[in-house]
Scaffold this motif. Sequence first.
Motif, PDB file in Angstrom:
ATOM      1  N   HIS A   1     -90.552  15.497  43.005  1.00  0.00           N
ATOM      2  CA  HIS A   1     -91.542  14.764  43.605  1.00  0.00           C
ATOM      3  C   HIS A   1     -91.640  13.454  42.919  1.00  0.00           C
ATOM      4  O   HIS A   1     -92.209  12.354  43.237  1.00  0.00           O
ATOM      5  N   TYR A   2     -91.162  13.404  41.562  1.00  0.00           N
ATOM      6  CA  TYR A   2     -91.566  12.198  40.819  1.00  0.00           C
ATOM      7  C   TYR A   2     -90.105  11.713  40.170  1.00  0.00           C
ATOM      8  O   TYR A   2     -89.223  12.787  39.706  1.00  0.00           O
ATOM      9  N   LEU A   3     -89.695  10.537  40.324  1.00  0.00           N
ATOM     10  CA  LEU A   3     -88.516  10.120  39.586  1.00  0.00           C
ATOM     11  C   LEU A   3     -89.145   9.117  38.326  1.00  0.00           C
ATOM     12  O   LEU A   3     -89.428   8.121  38.501  1.00  0.00           O
ATOM     13  N   ASN A   4     -88.778   9.739  37.268  1.00  0.00           N
ATOM     14  CA  ASN A   4     -89.011   8.920  35.965  1.00  0.00           C
ATOM     15  C   ASN A   4     -87.836   7.918  35.533  1.00  0.00           C
ATOM     16  O   ASN A   4     -86.677   8.392  35.737  1.00  0.00           O
ATOM     17  N   VAL A   5     -88.134   6.753  35.031  1.00  0.00           N
ATOM     18  CA  VAL A   5     -86.962   5.932  34.720  1.00  0.00           C
ATOM     19  C   VAL A   5     -87.246   5.530  33.210  1.00  0.00           C
ATOM     20  O   VAL A   5     -88.393   5.394  32.634  1.00  0.00           O
ATOM     21  N   TYR A   6     -86.164   5.662  32.476  1.00  0.00           N
ATOM     22  CA  TYR A   6     -86.120   5.351  30.949  1.00  0.00           C
ATOM     23  C   TYR A   6     -85.039   4.215  30.511  1.00  0.00           C
ATOM     24  O   TYR A   6     -84.019   4.353  31.147  1.00  0.00           O
ATOM     25  N   ARG A   7     -85.474   3.682  29.629  1.00  0.00           N
ATOM     26  CA  ARG A   7     -84.500   2.756  28.947  1.00  0.00           C
ATOM     27  C   ARG A   7     -84.305   3.160  27.443  1.00  0.00           C
ATOM     28  O   ARG A   7     -85.193   3.849  26.908  1.00  0.00           O
ATOM     29  N   PHE A   8     -83.154   2.459  26.783  1.00  0.00           N
ATOM     30  CA  PHE A   8     -83.092   2.650  25.247  1.00  0.00           C
ATOM     31  C   PHE A   8     -82.984   1.274  24.781  1.00  0.00           C
ATOM     32  O   PHE A   8     -82.823   0.206  25.266  1.00  0.00           O
ATOM     33  N   ASP A   9     -83.352   1.147  23.410  1.00  0.00           N
ATOM     34  CA  ASP A   9     -83.088   0.160  22.651  1.00  0.00           C
ATOM     35  C   ASP A   9     -83.018   0.422  21.217  1.00  0.00           C
ATOM     36  O   ASP A   9     -83.029   1.614  20.796  1.00  0.00           O
TER      37      ASP A   9
ATOM     38  N   SER B   1     -89.943   3.638  31.093  1.00  0.00           N
ATOM     39  CA  SER B   1     -89.760   2.220  31.695  1.00  0.00           C
ATOM     40  C   SER B   1     -90.443   2.120  33.079  1.00  0.00           C
ATOM     41  O   SER B   1     -90.956   1.122  33.601  1.00  0.00           O
ATOM     42  N   GLY B   2     -90.378   3.249  33.804  1.00  0.00           N
ATOM     43  CA  GLY B   2     -90.776   3.201  35.295  1.00  0.00           C
ATOM     44  C   GLY B   2     -90.970   4.643  35.979  1.00  0.00           C
ATOM     45  O   GLY B   2     -90.738   5.767  35.234  1.00  0.00           O
ATOM     46  N   LEU B   3     -91.671   4.553  36.867  1.00  0.00           N
ATOM     47  CA  LEU B   3     -92.065   5.823  37.462  1.00  0.00           C
ATOM     48  C   LEU B   3     -92.074   5.625  39.179  1.00  0.00           C
ATOM     49  O   LEU B   3     -92.933   4.644  39.593  1.00  0.00           O
ATOM     50  N   PHE B   4     -91.574   6.655  40.021  1.00  0.00           N
ATOM     51  CA  PHE B   4     -91.661   6.479  41.447  1.00  0.00           C
ATOM     52  C   PHE B   4     -92.342   8.030  41.827  1.00  0.00           C
ATOM     53  O   PHE B   4     -91.986   8.928  41.405  1.00  0.00           O
TER      54      PHE B   4
ATOM     55  N   ARG C   1     -94.306   0.366  36.874  1.00  0.00           N
ATOM     56  CA  ARG C   1     -93.083  -0.285  35.811  1.00  0.00           C
ATOM     57  C   ARG C   1     -93.973  -0.970  34.560  1.00  0.00           C
ATOM     58  O   ARG C   1     -94.968  -1.616  34.672  1.00  0.00           O
ATOM     59  N   ASP C   2     -93.277  -0.588  33.426  1.00  0.00           N
ATOM     60  CA  ASP C   2     -93.936  -0.942  32.148  1.00  0.00           C
ATOM     61  C   ASP C   2     -93.773  -2.488  31.941  1.00  0.00           C
ATOM     62  O   ASP C   2     -92.832  -2.827  31.054  1.00  0.00           O
ATOM     63  N   THR C   3     -94.342  -3.235  32.659  1.00  0.00           N
ATOM     64  CA  THR C   3     -94.122  -4.744  32.355  1.00  0.00           C
ATOM     65  C   THR C   3     -94.368  -5.079  30.930  1.00  0.00           C
ATOM     66  O   THR C   3     -93.788  -6.166  30.618  1.00  0.00           O
ATOM     67  N   ASN C   4     -95.401  -4.599  29.986  1.00  0.00           N
ATOM     68  CA  ASN C   4     -95.550  -5.391  28.764  1.00  0.00           C
ATOM     69  C   ASN C   4     -94.788  -4.422  27.708  1.00  0.00           C
ATOM     70  O   ASN C   4     -94.935  -4.858  26.783  1.00  0.00           O
ATOM     71  N   GLY C   5     -93.950  -3.514  28.135  1.00  0.00           N
ATOM     72  CA  GLY C   5     -92.947  -3.047  27.390  1.00  0.00           C
ATOM     73  C   GLY C   5     -93.531  -1.939  26.340  1.00  0.00           C
ATOM     74  O   GLY C   5     -92.813  -1.651  25.524  1.00  0.00           O
ATOM     75  N   ASP C   6     -94.677  -1.617  26.616  1.00  0.00           N
ATOM     76  CA  ASP C   6     -95.220  -0.695  25.532  1.00  0.00           C
ATOM     77  C   ASP C   6     -94.972   0.781  25.669  1.00  0.00           C
ATOM     78  O   ASP C   6     -95.583   1.703  24.899  1.00  0.00           O
ATOM     79  N   GLY C   7     -94.457   1.153  26.858  1.00  0.00           N
ATOM     80  CA  GLY C   7     -94.243   2.375  27.004  1.00  0.00           C
ATOM     81  C   GLY C   7     -95.615   3.272  27.566  1.00  0.00           C
ATOM     82  O   GLY C   7     -95.556   4.558  27.577  1.00  0.00           O
TER      83      GLY C   7
ATOM     84  N   ASP D   1     -86.779  -6.965  34.030  1.00  0.00           N
ATOM     85  CA  ASP D   1     -87.626  -7.975  33.438  1.00  0.00           C
ATOM     86  C   ASP D   1     -87.406  -8.082  31.974  1.00  0.00           C
ATOM     87  O   ASP D   1     -86.400  -7.912  31.285  1.00  0.00           O
ATOM     88  N   SER D   2     -88.510  -8.745  31.306  1.00  0.00           N
ATOM     89  CA  SER D   2     -88.353  -9.226  29.961  1.00  0.00           C
ATOM     90  C   SER D   2     -88.341  -8.088  28.998  1.00  0.00           C
ATOM     91  O   SER D   2     -87.726  -8.468  27.899  1.00  0.00           O
ATOM     92  N   ALA D   3     -88.765  -6.840  29.436  1.00  0.00           N
ATOM     93  CA  ALA D   3     -88.687  -5.574  28.560  1.00  0.00           C
ATOM     94  C   ALA D   3     -87.277  -4.909  29.014  1.00  0.00           C
ATOM     95  O   ALA D   3     -87.433  -3.872  28.128  1.00  0.00           O
ATOM     96  N   ASP D   4     -86.584  -5.437  29.693  1.00  0.00           N
ATOM     97  CA  ASP D   4     -85.357  -4.852  30.048  1.00  0.00           C
ATOM     98  C   ASP D   4     -85.433  -3.632  31.020  1.00  0.00           C
ATOM     99  O   ASP D   4     -84.733  -2.601  31.000  1.00  0.00           O
ATOM    100  N   ASN D   5     -86.581  -3.449  31.714  1.00  0.00           N
ATOM    101  CA  ASN D   5     -86.959  -2.554  32.700  1.00  0.00           C
ATOM    102  C   ASN D   5     -86.446  -2.938  33.994  1.00  0.00           C
ATOM    103  O   ASN D   5     -86.543  -4.120  34.518  1.00  0.00           O
ATOM    104  N   PRO D   6     -85.618  -1.982  34.528  1.00  0.00           N
ATOM    105  CA  PRO D   6     -85.227  -2.120  36.077  1.00  0.00           C
ATOM    106  C   PRO D   6     -86.523  -2.349  36.950  1.00  0.00           C
ATOM    107  O   PRO D   6     -87.528  -1.988  37.035  1.00  0.00           O
ATOM    108  N   ILE D   7     -86.151  -3.483  37.880  1.00  0.00           N
ATOM    109  CA  ILE D   7     -87.561  -4.138  38.829  1.00  0.00           C
ATOM    110  C   ILE D   7     -86.922  -3.486  40.223  1.00  0.00           C
ATOM    111  O   ILE D   7     -85.728  -3.548  40.714  1.00  0.00           O
ATOM    112  N   TYR D   8     -87.768  -2.785  40.587  1.00  0.00           N
ATOM    113  CA  TYR D   8     -87.817  -2.134  42.256  1.00  0.00           C
ATOM    114  C   TYR D   8     -89.155  -2.582  42.659  1.00  0.00           C
ATOM    115  O   TYR D   8     -90.388  -2.895  42.216  1.00  0.00           O
TER     116      TYR D   8
END
Length: 727
Positions: A458-466, A476-479, A501-507, A555-562
């Motif tokens: 039901h849910y698609l979670n999005v994660y980034r690495f640094d 990073s994001g969630l559908f 989408r985690d626009t401020n990059g704090d998770g 975005d500036s936090a390296d999150n994919p934009i949808y």
Amino acid sequence: MKVSTRLAATLFVLGSLIPLGAAAQSQLTYTTSWIGNSFGFGDGKWMQQDIQAINVAPDGTVFTNSPWDESGSEIAAYKNGDKIAVAGATHGWGAAGGDAIASNQAYVYAAMSIGNQNNGLVGADYPPSGQTWFGITRRSLANIAVGVPFDSGIGNSANATKNSFLRVNAVATGTDAGIRGLAATDTELYASDTYGNQIVVFDANTMRRLRSWNVAAPGRIAIDTDSTIWLMSGFGTGSVSVLHYSSTGAPLAGTLALPAGTVPTDIAISPAGQILVADNGPKQQVLVYDRAASGATRLTGALGTLYGIFHEPKGTPGNWRFNGITGIGFDQAGNFYVAQNGEGPRPLASATVGQGAVLESYRYATRGFNWRLQGLTFVDSAAFDPATPNIVYTGSKRFMMDYAQPPGREGKYAGFTLNRFDFPDDPTFHQPRGVRGEPMVRRINGKPYLYTLDPGAHYLNVYRFDAAHDEVAIPSGLFAQNPLPGDWPVGQPTYGEWMWRDTNGDGHVDASEITGNPSTGSTVGNGFWWVDTPGNVWLATPASGIRETPLQGFDSADNPIYTYASSKTFPMPAPFNRIARIVYIAETDTMYVSGYTSSLPWDATHWKEAGRILVRYDNWSSSSPTPVYTIALPWNASSNPQITPVGVAVAGNYIFVSELYTPKVDVYDARSGQMVGYMTPGAAVGNTTGWVDVYLGISAVRRGNGEYVVLLEDDARAKILMYRWIP
């Protein structure tokens, strides 16, 4: 939302394409292996998926307990890095394991519960309607599969543990009244009745109640060398203390002063008389207390790396890098044992099974390493890193592969990607089961991104690495196809689809970062997510076609934009009237769709299946996609077990279809749709595996040498099943 201008009619009915059936199947020649568990089951052994409590006998036998293991190893015994016994009679027919365990020279005592399976079980062995029993099962130390009955014992009339269960609490079903601490001498058994706010002492031989005293929400218990009692108070309250009592319940001096932030989870006494307290707080260590001649206690040190597995490099497993400590203990030779489950003890009224079990042994005096056992995956599948087939991710783990190693040794646990301290708002913790699973790994501009599904997709979670977080996947994001139940997250719509989408990059999921779908305002439900190689997100809706949400950059936090505004919908392709799975290969613009038709209809009893047919379409994104062939997927709902498909993977020139209830992978040629053969579990895994029980439970890759590696979920014994095949 943009809608494709092509007409559904252009996807002509495939009447001229003869469905390719499964006739003349042949078994392929391949190797069976596995990752994620110390044992494969070919030797009849598996490391259990969760450990909630341990007890260490003087000879180094480690007894474990947990409420649930998929194959019935709730209570088990391990020694010298080997599994030596399974208790049984704690799984099914109303029985479950528990959260405490103890032993003496004659018996093993373990917390467990007995229910009636939604009032379906009746008779003297089961509680009455609407009730559950919590108590203690007594087993023979020489053979923990055998119960030792006593006058007041009840339960299990049909097996070897007849009348060996002591009922402590009888409560309304849904209430957690489990025993959270046990300790035993040869004459007395101490039990923490957390629900009843008391310590109860029983005669270890007759199991008659001797005495009790009041303690607020007691937890783990340890008997000191002078027969006094150390115990935890405040279990489940968020403020746990360690108290000291005489064996008769008189309060004693010496209450342990715990450092700020400590979350005590177990207590043990070292052979030298030190008091050790497991800390499942951010420090992830074991605190060591010494005693002066006056009896006063003083914190003198700690075992384990500060911050455990989350010490830099974060998420990297290794010696003394603890992760979710649930139990500690010593044997008479001075070996130290520690159990972990990536999470810590189960909260009250929770059905969690942790994030993977690890049982370790060290030499206490020298800090040397003895052995380690792992059971790392449950309700989880695996996926390959597109950069190399030598890296495999599960929902919360990373493995490094060495295909030159023998079966079961190819995969080395290299990373734990879930960090509950840095990112407590990870959507994983708020979705069904609280276990991050069903991964898809994508490399976008050379960087890895992790996409995961909940068990029901039901849910698609999005994660980034640094670099700052090393192995840890950063939320990073969630559908969401529909709102999550409960009060998380604040700001989600009360109805309809939404994304974050985690626009401020704090998770952290902030209300201002949530966007509802203004075009539909509806709830999809029972759809299936797919992420293609460039990072575009596809949603197969059951009855409204297929939607693509293209990646719009970062975005500036390296999150994919949808965005919903950039999405486009492709109409239901003929001959389908319900879609179950999709796999889109962007490099060739090829779409594989499985599902149901009017003549092969969907029914609600097969809600998680992948469908009755699979169709390949070429030139999918053009105005005239071309259906190439139709495959009749394996289906016999009248057989026992039923034969139905649940997962689809495409790699190189082949399609791999996993069956749900039957341990079989069917292989088709992706160029022609013809059946090539099938694979079933080999001797290395005991010729069996559990159900592939999730929507995205299979993945595959073609290595440079032409070998195909296929990975499947195996809930039954806490591992990922692996097939290696060279066509």
